[in-house]
Design a protein around this motif. Structure first.
Motif, PDB file in Angstrom:
ATOM      1  N   GLU A  31       0.798  -1.225   0.000  1.00  0.00           N
ATOM      2  CA  GLU A  31       0.000   0.000   0.000  1.00  0.00           C
ATOM      3  C   GLU A  31       0.830   1.275   0.000  1.00  0.00           C
ATOM      4  O   GLU A  31       0.292   2.366  -0.217  1.00  0.00           O
ATOM      5  CB  GLU A  31      -0.917   0.006   1.212  1.00  0.00           C
ATOM      6  N   GLY A  32       2.120   1.180   0.256  1.00  0.00           N
ATOM      7  CA  GLY A  32       2.942   2.379   0.415  1.00  0.00           C
ATOM      8  C   GLY A  32       2.825   3.376  -0.719  1.00  0.00           C
ATOM      9  O   GLY A  32       2.526   4.563  -0.494  1.00  0.00           O
ATOM     10  N   PRO A  33       3.060   2.983  -1.966  1.00  0.00           N
ATOM     11  CA  PRO A  33       2.970   3.952  -3.065  1.00  0.00           C
ATOM     12  C   PRO A  33       1.579   4.548  -3.218  1.00  0.00           C
ATOM     13  O   PRO A  33       1.440   5.740  -3.536  1.00  0.00           O
ATOM     14  CB  PRO A  33       3.368   3.118  -4.293  1.00  0.00           C
ATOM     15  N   ASP A  34       0.543   3.753  -2.983  1.00  0.00           N
ATOM     16  CA  ASP A  34      -0.815   4.277  -3.113  1.00  0.00           C
ATOM     17  C   ASP A  34      -1.137   5.271  -2.006  1.00  0.00           C
ATOM     18  O   ASP A  34      -1.818   6.284  -2.243  1.00  0.00           O
ATOM     19  CB  ASP A  34      -1.831   3.136  -3.113  1.00  0.00           C
ATOM     20  N   LYS A  35      -0.686   5.023  -0.793  1.00  0.00           N
ATOM     21  CA  LYS A  35      -0.900   5.986   0.286  1.00  0.00           C
ATOM     22  C   LYS A  35      -0.197   7.310  -0.021  1.00  0.00           C
ATOM     23  O   LYS A  35      -0.766   8.397   0.170  1.00  0.00           O
ATOM     24  CB  LYS A  35      -0.409   5.408   1.611  1.00  0.00           C
ATOM     25  N   THR A  36       1.021   7.216  -0.513  1.00  0.00           N
ATOM     26  CA  THR A  36       1.752   8.429  -0.874  1.00  0.00           C
ATOM     27  C   THR A  36       1.033   9.188  -1.977  1.00  0.00           C
ATOM     28  O   THR A  36       0.893  10.419  -1.928  1.00  0.00           O
ATOM     29  CB  THR A  36       3.177   8.069  -1.311  1.00  0.00           C
ATOM     30  N   LEU A  37       0.554   8.472  -2.982  1.00  0.00           N
ATOM     31  CA  LEU A  37      -0.169   9.109  -4.084  1.00  0.00           C
ATOM     32  C   LEU A  37      -1.439   9.782  -3.602  1.00  0.00           C
ATOM     33  O   LEU A  37      -1.736  10.927  -3.981  1.00  0.00           O
ATOM     34  CB  LEU A  37      -0.498   8.066  -5.152  1.00  0.00           C
ATOM     35  N   LEU A  38      -2.206   9.094  -2.764  1.00  0.00           N
ATOM     36  CA  LEU A  38      -3.466   9.658  -2.281  1.00  0.00           C
ATOM     37  C   LEU A  38      -3.225  10.939  -1.486  1.00  0.00           C
ATOM     38  O   LEU A  38      -3.921  11.951  -1.677  1.00  0.00           O
ATOM     39  CB  LEU A  38      -4.210   8.631  -1.432  1.00  0.00           C
ATOM     40  N   LEU A  39      -2.245  10.933  -0.598  1.00  0.00           N
ATOM     41  CA  LEU A  39      -1.965  12.125   0.193  1.00  0.00           C
ATOM     42  C   LEU A  39      -1.484  13.272  -0.687  1.00  0.00           C
ATOM     43  O   LEU A  39      -1.834  14.439  -0.458  1.00  0.00           O
ATOM     44  CB  LEU A  39      -0.925  11.809   1.267  1.00  0.00           C
ATOM     45  N   GLN A  40      -0.718  12.971  -1.724  1.00  0.00           N
ATOM     46  CA  GLN A  40      -0.267  14.018  -2.636  1.00  0.00           C
ATOM     47  C   GLN A  40      -1.432  14.588  -3.431  1.00  0.00           C
ATOM     48  O   GLN A  40      -1.525  15.796  -3.653  1.00  0.00           O
ATOM     49  CB  GLN A  40       0.806  13.473  -3.581  1.00  0.00           C
ATOM     50  N   GLN A  41      -2.343  13.717  -3.870  1.00  0.00           N
ATOM     51  CA  GLN A  41      -3.527  14.194  -4.574  1.00  0.00           C
ATOM     52  C   GLN A  41      -4.340  15.135  -3.691  1.00  0.00           C
ATOM     53  O   GLN A  41      -4.819  16.176  -4.148  1.00  0.00           O
ATOM     54  CB  GLN A  41      -4.387  13.011  -5.016  1.00  0.00           C
ATOM     55  N   ALA A  42      -4.502  14.768  -2.423  1.00  0.00           N
ATOM     56  CA  ALA A  42      -5.255  15.625  -1.509  1.00  0.00           C
ATOM     57  C   ALA A  42      -4.546  16.959  -1.316  1.00  0.00           C
ATOM     58  O   ALA A  42      -5.175  18.023  -1.326  1.00  0.00           O
ATOM     59  CB  ALA A  42      -5.450  14.919  -0.175  1.00  0.00           C
ATOM     60  N   ALA A  43      -3.236  16.928  -1.144  1.00  0.00           N
ATOM     61  CA  ALA A  43      -2.475  18.163  -0.965  1.00  0.00           C
ATOM     62  C   ALA A  43      -2.554  19.053  -2.199  1.00  0.00           C
ATOM     63  O   ALA A  43      -2.558  20.289  -2.087  1.00  0.00           O
ATOM     64  CB  ALA A  43      -1.021  17.831  -0.642  1.00  0.00           C
ATOM     65  N   ASP A  44      -2.626  18.446  -3.367  1.00  0.00           N
ATOM     66  CA  ASP A  44      -2.698  19.199  -4.620  1.00  0.00           C
ATOM     67  C   ASP A  44      -4.112  19.636  -4.975  1.00  0.00           C
ATOM     68  O   ASP A  44      -4.315  20.289  -6.012  1.00  0.00           O
ATOM     69  CB  ASP A  44      -2.134  18.351  -5.768  1.00  0.00           C
ATOM     70  N   GLY A  45      -5.086  19.235  -4.181  1.00  0.00           N
ATOM     71  CA  GLY A  45      -6.463  19.624  -4.464  1.00  0.00           C
ATOM     72  C   GLY A  45      -7.114  18.864  -5.596  1.00  0.00           C
ATOM     73  O   GLY A  45      -8.082  19.345  -6.197  1.00  0.00           O
ATOM     74  N   VAL A  46      -6.630  17.679  -5.888  1.00  0.00           N
ATOM     75  CA  VAL A  46      -7.251  16.854  -6.922  1.00  0.00           C
ATOM     76  C   VAL A  46      -8.677  16.508  -6.486  1.00  0.00           C
ATOM     77  O   VAL A  46      -8.884  16.058  -5.351  1.00  0.00           O
ATOM     78  CB  VAL A  46      -6.435  15.576  -7.161  1.00  0.00           C
ATOM     79  N   PRO A  47      -9.696  16.718  -7.340  1.00  0.00           N
ATOM     80  CA  PRO A  47     -11.068  16.382  -6.935  1.00  0.00           C
ATOM     81  C   PRO A  47     -11.190  14.930  -6.507  1.00  0.00           C
ATOM     82  O   PRO A  47     -10.515  14.042  -7.052  1.00  0.00           O
ATOM     83  CB  PRO A  47     -11.884  16.664  -8.205  1.00  0.00           C
ATOM     84  N   VAL A  48     -12.042  14.670  -5.534  1.00  0.00           N
ATOM     85  CA  VAL A  48     -12.201  13.320  -4.994  1.00  0.00           C
ATOM     86  C   VAL A  48     -12.556  12.344  -6.102  1.00  0.00           C
ATOM     87  O   VAL A  48     -12.077  11.206  -6.120  1.00  0.00           O
ATOM     88  CB  VAL A  48     -13.271  13.311  -3.886  1.00  0.00           C
ATOM     89  N   GLU A  49     -13.397  12.753  -7.039  1.00  0.00           N
ATOM     90  CA  GLU A  49     -13.838  11.860  -8.119  1.00  0.00           C
ATOM     91  C   GLU A  49     -12.676  11.383  -8.981  1.00  0.00           C
ATOM     92  O   GLU A  49     -12.802  10.380  -9.693  1.00  0.00           O
ATOM     93  CB  GLU A  49     -14.871  12.566  -8.992  1.00  0.00           C
TER      94      GLU A  49
END
Length: 501
Positions: free
Chosen positions: A220-238
């Motif tokens: 899960e490590g890479p996916d957790k990192t990606l998800l947190l980066q998406q949230a920090a960048d304001g990527v829409p949830v969808e």
């Protein structure tokens, strides 16, 4: 006006505008039962705060234990008046009438889904899981449905990740995304329940789900990192879509944005990660539930996240992580959603294995306030802490008015009470938590390395931590206390020596 009073007034005004019946209690800091000076409440002006008292740990508000306990009891009573479990029509839909077979082999997913849809279409009632072992994939509840597990029943969930597709809106460790469905899931539903004496068996083990947490890829490590980066960048949830080809584990049960929830009597075991996870829910009752999941990683027992009006009572919990945890979103995404967990009562529960018996955090970004713990028993050589509050300067949020009373601790493997603002060794950041107004009274402990581990930050101290009428025996080491402003120890005994300040 002080920053603290300004925040209190703003919370008071927000609650009044939202029609919250408890708005008049805003800013109560358990300072001897007095409200913060100058706050307009119920058409009048609250009295000024009580006199202060200088201690070795700063200036603390004067503390009248009897008055504070009475005020806390009054707030508990108001919370309990608002919590009303859903009721269901006396209509029953047996899943075997829709083709389910309890032979521990036949896939009963479609039959269970059909029974739930029929119950919902009829105006609500009970979907009966009779005695037997029923193999199934994702179960999605609909409004008005009580999934009732009869004595001797077991829902044995598939170990195939494809059984939890398509992806659904969810929260993964405090961050919203689309991911595998929780094994039992509901989204934007009302009046839903899982009841009875049967078992939700997640069937996770070292080669299914738990192996996603570390070790050789994929994990899960890479996916957790990606998800947190998406949230920090304001990527829409969808656009934060995981699921197939990814490795973010689902919960055993998650109810997302639901109202009027009841979980009663069931046993939950061997979840991929968090077991019971109401998120963004209102009016939640968890009663008489057993969590038997001591071996898995991140296997929290009951995590109420960004929920309002929660009662957890009479539960027995043994987990591989926190037994009961109150959460409110994480970092950038927690600030975007910005919904607290507030008005919760935990009473008459028993905890064995776990990282913490009752915990707030570490996902505190939306705020965790007005939490009341009563008459719980905790003990295990694998119970690290009894009462645990954890956050850091990335998480932020207000953690306040947490009141713990009459907790009995047999054995703990670390500190009996831990309150820290350096979770995950993070000591710097732009969002320091506002942690104040924690009261622990009538707690007894028979054995642990230390009684207290209290760690604020040099620029963000813990404030107004109070222990009253507590006894810690069999402590092996000195307390660890740093950066605490207004610590009050009153009738506190450690290894037979009075430790008042």
């Amino acid at each position: 006006m002080s920053d603290e009073l300004h925040r209190a007034r703003r919370r008071h005004d927000d609650d009044r505008a939202a029609g919250d019946p408890s708005y008049a209690r805003r800013s109560f800091l358990l300072a001897g039962g007095a409200l913060t000076a100058g706050l307009v409440v119920g058409g009048g002006t609250a009295p000024a705060a009580a006199a202060t008292r200088t201690t070795a740990f700063g200036t603390a508000p004067a503390f009248d234990p009897a008055r504070a306990e009475a005020a806390a009891d009054a707030q508990v009573a108001r919370i309990l008046l608002r919590i009303k479990p859903p009721r269901f029509p006396d209509r029953w839909f047996d899943i075997t009438a829709y083709g389910a077979v309890g032979d521990d082999a036949t896939d009963s997913t479609a039959a269970i889904r059909a029974a739930i849809e029929a119950c919902h279409a009829a105006g609500g009632g009970h979907v009966l899981v009779p005695a037997g072992d029923f193999r199934t994939g994702a179960i999605h509840l609909l409004s008005g449905v009580d999934l009732h597990l009869a004595d001797g029943s077991r829902l044995a969930f598939s170990q195939d990740p494809a059984a939890y597709l398509p992806v659904v809106p969810t929260r993964y460790e405090g961050t919203e995304c689309y991911n595998y469905s929780a094994f039992v899931y509901a989204y934007q539903q009302r009046d839903i329940a899982v009841t009875g004496s049967g078992v939700l068996d997640g069937r996770a083990d070292a080669t299914h789900w738990w192996d996603w947490t570390g070790g050789p890829p994929p994990n899960e490590g890479p996916d957790k990192t990606l998800l947190l980066q998406q949230a920090a960048d304001g990527v829409p949830v969808e656009q934060r879509v995981f699921g197939e080809g990814h490795h973010l584990r689902p919960n055993l049960l998650q109810f997302n944005r639901c109202e009027n929830v009841l979980l009663e009597g069931i046993t939950a075991k061997d979840s991929p990660m968090w077991n019971l996870h109401p998120v963004l829910c209102r009016n939640v009752t968890v009663r008489g539930v057993t969590i038997d999941s001591p071996h898995g990683p991140n296997n929290d027992g009951i995590d109420a996240e960004s929920c309002t009006d929660v009662l957890i009572e009479g539960c027995t919990i043994s987990t591989g992580d926190d037994c009961i945890a109150f959460k409110a979103g994480k970092d950038a995404d927690g600030r975007r959603v910005n919904v607290p967990t507030r008005y919760a009562v935990v009473r008459d529960c028993e905890m064995a294995d776990g990282n913490g018996g009752v915990t707030a955090g570490s996902e505190t970004t939306g705020g965790v306030t007005d939490i009341f713990v009563r008459d719980c028993r905790m003990s295990s050589p694998r119970l690290e802490r009894a009462i645990r509050i954890k956050s850091n300067p990335h998480r932020g949020g207000t953690i306040a008015n947490i009141d713990v009373r009459r907790v009995t601790v047999g054995q703990a493997a670390d500190a009996v009470v831990e309150i820290v603002l350096n979770y995950a060794n993070v000591t710097t950041g732009d969002f320091p938590p506002d942690l104040h107004g924690i009261t622990i009274s009538h707690l007894t402990a028979a054995g642990a390395p230390r009684a207290l581990n209290l760690l604020g930050l040099a620029t963000d101290p813990l404030r107004d931590i109070r222990l009253h009428a507590c006894r810690f025996d069999g402590m092996e080491e000195e307390n660890s206390i740093q950066y605490v402003d207004g610590l009050r120890l009153d009738q506190v005994w450690i290894n037979g020596v009075r430790a008042d300040n």
